[in-house]
Design a protein around this motif. Structure first.
Motif, PDB file in Angstrom:
ATOM      1  N   GLU A   1      45.938  47.229  64.996  1.00  0.00           N
ATOM      2  CA  GLU A   1      45.414  47.430  63.650  1.00  0.00           C
ATOM      3  C   GLU A   1      45.270  46.101  62.912  1.00  0.00           C
ATOM      4  OE1 GLU A   1      46.988  49.543  59.653  1.00  0.00           O
ATOM      5  OE2 GLU A   1      46.998  50.834  61.423  1.00  0.00           O
TER       6      GLU A   1
ATOM      7  N   TRP B   1      55.388  49.813  59.618  1.00  0.00           N
ATOM      8  CA  TRP B   1      54.072  50.370  59.898  1.00  0.00           C
ATOM      9  C   TRP B   1      54.144  51.886  60.043  1.00  0.00           C
ATOM     10  CZ3 TRP B   1      52.236  52.710  64.540  1.00  0.00           C
ATOM     11  CH2 TRP B   1      50.842  52.877  64.602  1.00  0.00           C
TER      12      TRP B   1
ATOM     13  N   GLN C   1      51.279  55.009  61.101  1.00  0.00           N
ATOM     14  CA  GLN C   1      49.918  55.269  61.573  1.00  0.00           C
ATOM     15  C   GLN C   1      49.059  55.801  60.435  1.00  0.00           C
ATOM     16  OE1 GLN C   1      48.905  56.501  65.574  1.00  0.00           O
ATOM     17  NE2 GLN C   1      50.971  57.369  65.684  1.00  0.00           N
ATOM     18  N   LYS C   2      47.807  55.418  60.425  1.00  0.00           N
ATOM     19  CA  LYS C   2      46.900  55.771  59.330  1.00  0.00           C
ATOM     20  C   LYS C   2      46.899  57.262  59.010  1.00  0.00           C
ATOM     21  CE  LYS C   2      43.702  51.929  59.683  1.00  0.00           C
ATOM     22  NZ  LYS C   2      42.333  51.499  59.923  1.00  0.00           N
ATOM     23  N   GLU C   3      46.849  58.108  60.011  1.00  0.00           N
ATOM     24  CA  GLU C   3      46.756  59.555  59.760  1.00  0.00           C
ATOM     25  C   GLU C   3      48.023  60.148  59.149  1.00  0.00           C
ATOM     26  OE1 GLU C   3      47.425  59.138  64.299  1.00  0.00           O
ATOM     27  OE2 GLU C   3      46.345  58.069  62.732  1.00  0.00           O
TER      28      GLU C   3
ATOM     29  N   ARG D   1      49.873  58.293  56.765  1.00  0.00           N
ATOM     30  CA  ARG D   1      50.144  57.588  55.512  1.00  0.00           C
ATOM     31  C   ARG D   1      49.962  58.517  54.318  1.00  0.00           C
ATOM     32  NH1 ARG D   1      47.080  52.051  57.403  1.00  0.00           N
ATOM     33  NH2 ARG D   1      48.566  51.646  59.073  1.00  0.00           N
TER      34      ARG D   1
END
Length: 151
Positions: free
Chosen positions: A25, A85, A87-89, A91
Motif C-alpha cells: 500500500e 495499519w 486494511q482499507k475495507e 477502516r
C-alpha cells in the motif's frame, strides 16, 4: 468475530502477510523480507505487536516497543508506536482505535506513561481524537510530525 493476538515473533505468518500488504500500500519495495523480519525480532530486544483477525481474515496490526531516551543526567522510558495499519475495507469500523487501545494498555501496564509516534498529515486527525498532540520539541529522522500522548 474479531480476535487480537499478541506477538513478539515477527515471522508469524499472519503478521508477515499483513506487513507485506502494508508495504504494498505504501508502494515500498523490500528486497530481503526475511532480513527485515529477523531485524524486527532482534532490534531493541522488545518489539511487540497485536494483530487483529476475523476468522482467517487479517484486519490489521500495531507494532510497538519501549525505548529509552537519555543524556548524561536524565533517562526516560517511553512507548513508541512503530508501525500501524488496518486494511482499507476494515477502516472506519473501530479496528484502528481498538489496536491503539491495546498498545496503550500494554505501555500503561508496563509503567510507561508517555507514547510517541510519527504521523503523516492525513493521519493526524485520528490521533488527535485519541488524545495525541504535536510534540514540538522532538524531531524524527523520517521528518514526519511527532505526536505524543500522556497516559
Amino acid at each position: 468475530m474479531t480476535k487480537d493476538i499478541f506477538i513478539t515473533n515477527f515471522f508469524d505468518p499472519m503478521f508477515m502477510t499483513m506487513f507485506r500488504r502494508y508495504f504494498d500500500e505504501l508502494e515500498m519495495k523490500i528486497n530481503d523480507w526475511d532480513g527485515l523480519f529477523s531485524e524486527m525480532n532482534t532490534q531493541n530486544g522488545g518489539n511487540c505487536a497485536y494483530i487483529r483477525v476475523c476468522g482467517d481474515n487479517p484486519i490489521g496490526f500495531i507494532q510497538f516497543t519501549a525505548v529509552t531516551l537519555e543524556n548524561w543526567f536524565f533517562k526516560e522510558r517511553l512507548g513508541f508506536i512503530r508501525e500501524f495499519w488496518v486494511q482499507k475495507e476494515f477502516r472506519r469500523n473501530g479496528h484502528g482505535s481498538a489496536l491503539c487501545s491495546l498498545a496503550e494498555k500494554y505501555f500503561f501496564d508496563n509503567g510507561i506513561r508517555r507514547i510517541v509516534l510519527t504521523a503523516e498529515e492525513k493521519e493526524k486527525g485520528f490521533y488527535f481524537k485519541r488524545g495525541y498532540s504535536i510534540c514540538e520539541n522532538m524531531e524524527a529522522k523520517n521528518e514526519m510530525t511527532v505526536l505524543e500522548k500522556e497516559i
